[in-house]
Design an enzyme around this catalytic site. Sequence first.
Site, short mmCIF file in Angstrom:
data_model
loop_
_atom_site.label_atom_id
_atom_site.label_comp_id
_atom_site.label_asym_id
_atom_site.label_seq_id
_atom_site.Cartn_x
_atom_site.Cartn_y
_atom_site.Cartn_z
N THR A 239 0.82 -1.21 0.00
CA THR A 239 0.00 0.00 0.00
C THR A 239 0.85 1.26 0.00
O THR A 239 0.49 2.25 -0.64
CB THR A 239 -0.94 0.00 1.21
OG1 THR A 239 -1.73 -1.19 1.19
CG2 THR A 239 -1.87 1.20 1.20
N TYR A 240 1.97 1.22 0.72
CA TYR A 240 2.81 2.42 0.76
C TYR A 240 3.30 2.79 -0.63
O TYR A 240 3.13 3.94 -1.08
CB TYR A 240 4.01 2.20 1.69
CG TYR A 240 4.93 3.41 1.72
CD1 TYR A 240 4.49 4.63 2.21
CD2 TYR A 240 6.24 3.33 1.24
CE1 TYR A 240 5.32 5.75 2.24
CE2 TYR A 240 7.07 4.43 1.26
CZ TYR A 240 6.60 5.64 1.76
OH TYR A 240 7.43 6.74 1.77
N GLY A 241 3.92 1.85 -1.36
CA GLY A 241 4.41 2.15 -2.69
C GLY A 241 3.30 2.58 -3.64
O GLY A 241 3.45 3.53 -4.40
N SER B 190 0.44 3.94 -2.85
CA SER B 190 -0.10 5.25 -2.47
C SER B 190 0.85 6.38 -2.85
O SER B 190 0.40 7.47 -3.23
CB SER B 190 -0.41 5.29 -0.97
OG SER B 190 0.76 5.22 -0.19
N LYS B 191 2.15 6.14 -2.76
CA LYS B 191 3.10 7.19 -3.14
C LYS B 191 3.08 7.41 -4.65
O LYS B 191 3.20 8.55 -5.13
CB LYS B 191 4.51 6.83 -2.67
CG LYS B 191 4.67 6.79 -1.16
CD LYS B 191 4.25 8.09 -0.48
CE LYS B 191 5.29 9.19 -0.62
NZ LYS B 191 4.94 10.40 0.16
#
Length: 326
Positions: A140-142, A144-145
Amino acid sequence: MSSSTLFLTGGSGYVGRNLIRRLCGDGHTVHALVRSDAAATTVQALGAQAVRGDLLDPGIAQAMSGCAAVVHAAADTDHRNASPTQWRTNVEGTRNVLTAARAAGVPVAIVISSESALTDGTPLCSAKEDQPYPARAPGTYGASKAEAERVALSLSTPQFAVKVLRPRFIWGRDNTTAMPYLLEAVRSGRFAWIDGGDYLTSATHVDNVCEAVSCALQRGAGGRIYHVTDGAPVPFRRLISAQLQAYGEEVPQKKVPRGVLRAIVTVDDMLRALRLPLRAPMTRQEFASSAVEVTLDDSRARRELGYRPVVTLEAGIAQLKQQAYG
């Protein structure tokens, strides 16, 4: 940019605190968005003026009125978070902050992003800014960025120049993000070098992130992404070992094959898919960030922003030793 009023998000975080020190030191007035009394106390102690609000509050446009630029440094950087809250913070938060800034007539916005927008768990070697986003993000982090970057660039206009900075592996003094977790892993005996740790990595000292922001406030084009690094890549093991030694820790010797970790992250994917409360020791997002080569080409930032690193690996390690031992 001459001394002016700047609006900062994420001011009480690791990067934000260092940005306040740098920007106030350069003579700027910094208005820092905060959600709590503790955050207000932190930013005020560093010299910024606290502004109560939230990334998702449409009313923050009023607080940005008259500002020469917005620096958006707030983000949920948890590599183990797979909840909708991370997407909301990183994507919808970016959308709301930049939409508010544009509505307030702010002419420039600097967005702090991450190389994680490009990673997928395979080596990323001397990547330039036009490297395509991965077909499948590792977490999710990658994801979302990457989406936050798309949102940011879509909002850039001739009257509202949005510039995206992509540092990699931010490190240095006052590190309250990765370093506490790294030290805990070492002290508990859980840390191991992946395939020996000799693959290359780019890194960005926090002072170099601040230098890039300063450069982007003065130069560079809207609708552009800029990679920011310390310079030449270094072996991952060298970078981490030097930091551990600066804190007085003995460098671990334990190793783990990369193939074993690939199997572990596959198990973690299955646990998430089944919505079980269990978690494997490493997520695919963590693997993509630390288990393979990730190196960036920062020549565009040097050419268009006039960026040059102001802290070397050796100088940064000396700062850490001074922090650790006073």
